[in-house]
Design a protein around this motif. Structure first.
Motif, short mmCIF file in Angstrom:
data_model
loop_
_atom_site.label_atom_id
_atom_site.label_comp_id
_atom_site.label_asym_id
_atom_site.label_seq_id
_atom_site.Cartn_x
_atom_site.Cartn_y
_atom_site.Cartn_z
N GLU A 135 99.75 41.30 4.86
CA GLU A 135 100.42 41.31 6.15
C GLU A 135 99.42 41.46 7.30
O GLU A 135 99.62 40.92 8.38
CB GLU A 135 101.46 42.42 6.20
CG GLU A 135 102.81 42.01 5.65
CD GLU A 135 103.43 40.87 6.43
OE1 GLU A 135 103.80 41.07 7.60
OE2 GLU A 135 103.52 39.76 5.88
N ALA A 138 98.25 37.94 7.65
CA ALA A 138 99.29 37.05 8.17
C ALA A 138 99.56 37.32 9.65
O ALA A 138 99.65 36.38 10.46
CB ALA A 138 100.57 37.22 7.36
N ARG A 150 104.31 32.86 4.00
CA ARG A 150 104.00 33.94 3.08
C ARG A 150 104.53 33.63 1.68
O ARG A 150 105.72 33.35 1.53
CB ARG A 150 104.61 35.25 3.60
CG ARG A 150 103.99 35.76 4.90
CD ARG A 150 104.91 36.79 5.55
NE ARG A 150 104.31 37.49 6.67
CZ ARG A 150 104.21 37.01 7.91
NH1 ARG A 150 104.67 35.80 8.18
NH2 ARG A 150 103.66 37.72 8.88
N TYR A 152 104.52 35.83 -1.53
CA TYR A 152 104.17 37.13 -2.07
C TYR A 152 104.63 37.29 -3.52
O TYR A 152 105.67 36.77 -3.91
CB TYR A 152 104.77 38.24 -1.20
CG TYR A 152 104.11 38.35 0.17
CD1 TYR A 152 102.95 37.66 0.48
CD2 TYR A 152 104.65 39.17 1.16
CE1 TYR A 152 102.35 37.76 1.72
CE2 TYR A 152 104.06 39.29 2.40
CZ TYR A 152 102.90 38.58 2.68
OH TYR A 152 102.30 38.69 3.93
#
Length: 253
Positions: A135, A138, A150, A152
């Protein structure tokens, strides 16, 4: 003045005769930095590097962070990144200046403002435990004007999760691969895509991971071409570099 566009505007005013060369020289002399005693705020960072100075929050008091950010805000800086900022000082900062705080990556954006979204950067993680670093990468990339996707928890323990998102990976101008443990995700992605891959080793893992050293060495020894590595847990560095790559690619469009 906080960016090259304002300097160009000043030079155009000189060319048009609306500002004297002496006035312009005085303005430029005031621009490079401001000495606050505990910090020298660099106002020419955006001219040299395309983005304003980033405030590293760890080790600074809330008052110091407020002083630096407010000085930048008064000179027109917006979307100022404050990294590694814990929740308690973030709350103190938010009482004085406008802040958008993200607790998972411990990152704040002072004087938040609308920003562009161009190109495509994919940020992928091996596991959910890597999200704090991911994060940070990002959000850094987004604040710098990039479109971020994203992906994840797509690590090699369940490779089908990654392969199900191949279209998004193949479409990216740059991929940030964030992983701890053995750090294999970066090599796998590096063997699938035709764009640069920035590998980010994290300190996630059991004892023999040595706080991310195992992932770092694995990523440094990757046989996948086009894969570079940043420091352990350095999501900010990866997001910044990904932005540079993405926006350089965008100049060719």
């Amino acid at each position: 003045m906080d960016n090259k566009h304002e300097i160009l505007q000043l030079l155009r005013q000189v060319a048009d005769g609306n500002t004297t060369p002496e006035q312009a020289l005085t303005a430029l002399k005031r621009q490079p930095f401001e000495d606050l005693g505990y910090a020298k705020v660099d106002f020419h960072r955006s001219v040299r590097q395309g983005a304003a100075e980033v405030i590293y929050g760890a080790g600074k008091t809330a008052e110091q962070i407020i002083g630096i950010a407010r000085t930048m805000g008064e000179r027109g800086c917006r979307n100022i990144l404050i990294t590694r900022l814990d929740a308690q000082p973030a709350e103190t900062v938010a009482q004085v200046i406008p802040v958008d705080y993200h607790p998972i990556p411990r990152l704040a954006i002072a004087y938040p403002d609308a920003h562009a979204s161009r190109g495509k950067i994919v940020v992928a993680t091996g596991g959910t435990s890597d999200m704090a670093v991911a994060e940070e990468a990002a959000l850094t990339a987004e604040v710098l004007g990039n479109h971020v996707v994203r992906l994840y928890d797509v690590g090699v323990a369940g490779l089908h999760r990654l392969l199900s998102r191949l279209d998004e990976l193949m479409d990216a101008r740059c991929v940030v691969a964030v992983a701890g443990m053995e750090g294999a995700l970066a090599s796998v992605i590096g063997g699938l895509v035709d764009c640069p891959v920035i590998a980010v080793p994290t300190s996630v893992g059991y004892g023999a991971s040595f706080g991310g050293l195992s992932a770092l060495l694995s990523m440094l020894n990757s046989c996948a071409s086009g894969c570079s590595v940043v420091n352990i847990d350095n999501g900010f560095g990866a997001g910044y570099l990904a932005s540079r790559i993405n926006q350089m690619e965008g100049l060719e469009d």
